[in-house]
Each structure stands twice: as structure tokens, then as C-alpha cells.
Design a protein around this motif. Sequence first.
Motif, PDB file in Angstrom:
ATOM      1  N   ASP A 152       0.837  -1.191   0.000  1.00  0.00           N
ATOM      2  CA  ASP A 152       0.000   0.000   0.000  1.00  0.00           C
ATOM      3  C   ASP A 152       0.877   1.248   0.000  1.00  0.00           C
ATOM      4  O   ASP A 152       2.017   1.227   0.459  1.00  0.00           O
ATOM      5  CB  ASP A 152      -0.901   0.019   1.244  1.00  0.00           C
ATOM      6  CG  ASP A 152      -1.960  -1.076   1.214  1.00  0.00           C
ATOM      7  OD1 ASP A 152      -2.307  -1.517   0.111  1.00  0.00           O
ATOM      8  OD2 ASP A 152      -2.416  -1.480   2.303  1.00  0.00           O
ATOM      9  N   GLU A 153       0.329   2.344  -0.505  1.00  0.00           N
ATOM     10  CA  GLU A 153       1.081   3.596  -0.520  1.00  0.00           C
ATOM     11  C   GLU A 153       1.013   4.278   0.849  1.00  0.00           C
ATOM     12  O   GLU A 153       0.468   5.371   0.992  1.00  0.00           O
ATOM     13  CB  GLU A 153       0.563   4.520  -1.624  1.00  0.00           C
ATOM     14  CG  GLU A 153       0.939   4.056  -3.022  1.00  0.00           C
ATOM     15  CD  GLU A 153       0.605   5.107  -4.083  1.00  0.00           C
ATOM     16  OE1 GLU A 153      -0.352   5.876  -3.867  1.00  0.00           O
ATOM     17  OE2 GLU A 153       1.300   5.151  -5.108  1.00  0.00           O
ATOM     18  N   LYS A 154       1.577   3.625   1.827  1.00  0.00           N
ATOM     19  CA  LYS A 154       1.655   4.172   3.180  1.00  0.00           C
ATOM     20  C   LYS A 154       3.100   4.065   3.639  1.00  0.00           C
ATOM     21  O   LYS A 154       3.775   3.068   3.388  1.00  0.00           O
ATOM     22  CB  LYS A 154       0.751   3.393   4.136  1.00  0.00           C
ATOM     23  CG  LYS A 154      -0.725   3.426   3.767  1.00  0.00           C
ATOM     24  CD  LYS A 154      -1.536   2.541   4.710  1.00  0.00           C
ATOM     25  CE  LYS A 154      -3.008   2.521   4.316  1.00  0.00           C
ATOM     26  NZ  LYS A 154      -3.800   1.620   5.202  1.00  0.00           N
ATOM     27  N   ASN A 155       3.584   5.089   4.336  1.00  0.00           N
ATOM     28  CA  ASN A 155       4.973   5.110   4.761  1.00  0.00           C
ATOM     29  C   ASN A 155       5.328   3.919   5.648  1.00  0.00           C
ATOM     30  O   ASN A 155       6.429   3.372   5.565  1.00  0.00           O
ATOM     31  CB  ASN A 155       5.281   6.414   5.499  1.00  0.00           C
ATOM     32  CG  ASN A 155       5.242   7.619   4.586  1.00  0.00           C
ATOM     33  OD1 ASN A 155       5.463   7.490   3.381  1.00  0.00           O
ATOM     34  ND2 ASN A 155       4.963   8.787   5.135  1.00  0.00           N
ATOM     35  N   ARG A 179       6.301   3.746  -8.201  1.00  0.00           N
ATOM     36  CA  ARG A 179       5.093   4.418  -7.717  1.00  0.00           C
ATOM     37  C   ARG A 179       3.952   4.257  -8.725  1.00  0.00           C
ATOM     38  O   ARG A 179       4.174   3.969  -9.896  1.00  0.00           O
ATOM     39  CB  ARG A 179       5.380   5.895  -7.456  1.00  0.00           C
ATOM     40  CG  ARG A 179       6.446   6.104  -6.381  1.00  0.00           C
ATOM     41  CD  ARG A 179       6.623   7.579  -6.046  1.00  0.00           C
ATOM     42  NE  ARG A 179       7.668   7.752  -5.043  1.00  0.00           N
ATOM     43  CZ  ARG A 179       7.489   7.610  -3.750  1.00  0.00           C
ATOM     44  NH1 ARG A 179       6.294   7.302  -3.292  1.00  0.00           N
ATOM     45  NH2 ARG A 179       8.484   7.772  -2.897  1.00  0.00           N
ATOM     46  N   ASN A 180       2.749   4.429  -8.246  1.00  0.00           N
ATOM     47  CA  ASN A 180       1.562   4.328  -9.108  1.00  0.00           C
ATOM     48  C   ASN A 180       1.477   2.970  -9.798  1.00  0.00           C
ATOM     49  O   ASN A 180       1.121   2.867 -10.973  1.00  0.00           O
ATOM     50  CB  ASN A 180       1.566   5.455 -10.154  1.00  0.00           C
ATOM     51  CG  ASN A 180       1.598   6.833  -9.519  1.00  0.00           C
ATOM     52  OD1 ASN A 180       0.923   7.080  -8.519  1.00  0.00           O
ATOM     53  ND2 ASN A 180       2.402   7.724 -10.075  1.00  0.00           N
ATOM     54  N   TRP A 181       1.841   1.932  -9.077  1.00  0.00           N
ATOM     55  CA  TRP A 181       1.740   0.569  -9.610  1.00  0.00           C
ATOM     56  C   TRP A 181       0.297   0.271 -10.004  1.00  0.00           C
ATOM     57  O   TRP A 181       0.019  -0.253 -11.079  1.00  0.00           O
ATOM     58  CB  TRP A 181       2.236  -0.405  -8.547  1.00  0.00           C
ATOM     59  CG  TRP A 181       2.129  -1.848  -8.912  1.00  0.00           C
ATOM     60  CD1 TRP A 181       1.114  -2.697  -8.599  1.00  0.00           C
ATOM     61  CD2 TRP A 181       3.085  -2.608  -9.649  1.00  0.00           C
ATOM     62  NE1 TRP A 181       1.370  -3.959  -9.085  1.00  0.00           N
ATOM     63  CE2 TRP A 181       2.570  -3.932  -9.743  1.00  0.00           C
ATOM     64  CE3 TRP A 181       4.303  -2.319 -10.234  1.00  0.00           C
ATOM     65  CZ2 TRP A 181       3.250  -4.941 -10.400  1.00  0.00           C
ATOM     66  CZ3 TRP A 181       4.982  -3.326 -10.890  1.00  0.00           C
ATOM     67  CH2 TRP A 181       4.457  -4.619 -10.971  1.00  0.00           C
ATOM     68  N   LYS A 185      -1.503   1.585  -4.690  1.00  0.00           N
ATOM     69  CA  LYS A 185      -0.432   0.602  -4.524  1.00  0.00           C
ATOM     70  C   LYS A 185       0.864   1.081  -5.175  1.00  0.00           C
ATOM     71  O   LYS A 185       0.865   1.885  -6.101  1.00  0.00           O
ATOM     72  CB  LYS A 185      -0.826  -0.738  -5.163  1.00  0.00           C
ATOM     73  CG  LYS A 185      -2.062  -1.400  -4.576  1.00  0.00           C
ATOM     74  CD  LYS A 185      -1.761  -2.020  -3.226  1.00  0.00           C
ATOM     75  CE  LYS A 185      -2.957  -2.817  -2.719  1.00  0.00           C
ATOM     76  NZ  LYS A 185      -2.683  -3.469  -1.409  1.00  0.00           N
ATOM     77  N   ARG A 186       1.967   0.566  -4.669  1.00  0.00           N
ATOM     78  CA  ARG A 186       3.258   0.748  -5.321  1.00  0.00           C
ATOM     79  C   ARG A 186       4.053  -0.546  -5.164  1.00  0.00           C
ATOM     80  O   ARG A 186       3.763  -1.361  -4.283  1.00  0.00           O
ATOM     81  CB  ARG A 186       4.030   1.921  -4.734  1.00  0.00           C
ATOM     82  CG  ARG A 186       4.295   1.848  -3.242  1.00  0.00           C
ATOM     83  CD  ARG A 186       4.953   3.119  -2.759  1.00  0.00           C
ATOM     84  NE  ARG A 186       4.942   3.250  -1.316  1.00  0.00           N
ATOM     85  CZ  ARG A 186       5.377   4.318  -0.666  1.00  0.00           C
ATOM     86  NH1 ARG A 186       5.833   5.351  -1.325  1.00  0.00           N
ATOM     87  NH2 ARG A 186       5.336   4.361   0.653  1.00  0.00           N
TER      88      ARG A 186
END
Length: 223
Positions: A152-155, A179-181, A185-186
Motif C-alpha cells: 500500500d502507498e503508506k509510509n 510508484r503508481n503501480w 499501490k506501489r
Amino acid sequence: MFISKFMTKDVVTLGRDSDIAEAKQLMIRYRIRHLPVTRPDRTLIGIVSDRDVRSAMPSKFFHDHGIEEMETDRLTGVLVQEIMTKDPVSVSLSSTIQDALLLIEKTRVGAFPVVDENLKVVGIVSDRDLLNAFIHVMGIKEPGALLGIVVDEKNEEMEHVIHALVSENISFGSILVYRNWSPGKRAVFPYLFAKNVVNLKQKLRNMGYDVLDPIEWYLHQRR
């Protein structure tokens, strides 16, 4: 990572009034493709490439002449200042390899003179130097494996992945991030200093992550 760590410091230069035969001879002798052109005080005024020289060299000089024959008695009469790129793109000692890579992408130039605050040439960095720098930074001179993980796009997701690597006692050289998978998501691609990563893959799957084989993914993208 700064350019100064990877640049060629003993840079070969020549003057604007040099014959292009001399430029070709220097390129052959030192096995280089670019020559900064400078004033006597090494202030940068231009650059000449092997392509520039080949384009300007009279055809008779390409046939049956070795480097020994390309001495001053075989001058072409064409001066470097006539073919050089004036005011070329250069980089400073404080530039990074990322800066230089972006410049290569933007300008399609194969090498950049490195200059100090007075525009005096102190080095040169080529696409080959940058490739070596990238290999060094990536740590891929050491044997290992590349792994792909969709997160997930979370740090905090990166923290969880790194914790999984550490818990399996696996070191890594670098992590590339795509990024931007997909929406939200990445994909992260750590280069692992280990060959056997079966346990790590299973641990990541148990944590809820999609684990990719980078080669299979790449081949699928090309279909």
C-alpha cells in the motif's frame, strides 16, 4: 552521491587551435570519446566528441593510417574550434549522479565536463562512469537476488518490509520504488544479498503482500 566520487579526474583536454587529427590521436591513445576544449588556464569553452571528429575528418585519413602516422605532419587543416560544441553542458563538483543521469536523459549527451566555481575543468563524467556509479550505489556487484513486493502507498509499509528482511537476517543493497503501480499501490524492489529467499517470500505473503518475480513480471510486460 556526488559526481566527484565517480568522475575521471585526470581529464585529457586540448586547445581550440588544435587540429582535429590531434583530437583523434588523443582519443585513440587514451581510449576516450570526448575531449573538453579549454583555454590555457583550463577554463572550459567547448567539447568535441569522436562523432564530431569522424564527421569532419577528410575521408583519406580513415584509410591505411595508424596512430603513428597521425602526427603533426599529417594535419588536416581543420581546427577543433570549427567543430566543437561551444558552451557545452557541464556539471559542478556539488552535482549528484542523479543530476547527471537526468541531464543525459534530457540532452542525449554522452559526457559532461566537471567544472569548479571558476568554470575550470577539474574532471569529466561519462555515461560509462554513471553506469559504474549506479552499479556501486545499487550494490549489484555482489551476488544476490532482486525481489518484487506490492505494498500500500503508506509510509509504514516500507518499515514493515524492512523489518521482515531484518528478521530473516537478510541484508540489502538498495530498494527501487515503482510508484503508481495501481490505484493506492506501489511496488518495491529490494536487491537482496542472499540467494535463498524462500522463507522471506512466504513470510511476506503471510503478511498479506503480493510477491513478484521481477523477471516473470518483466517478460509479461513485454508480451
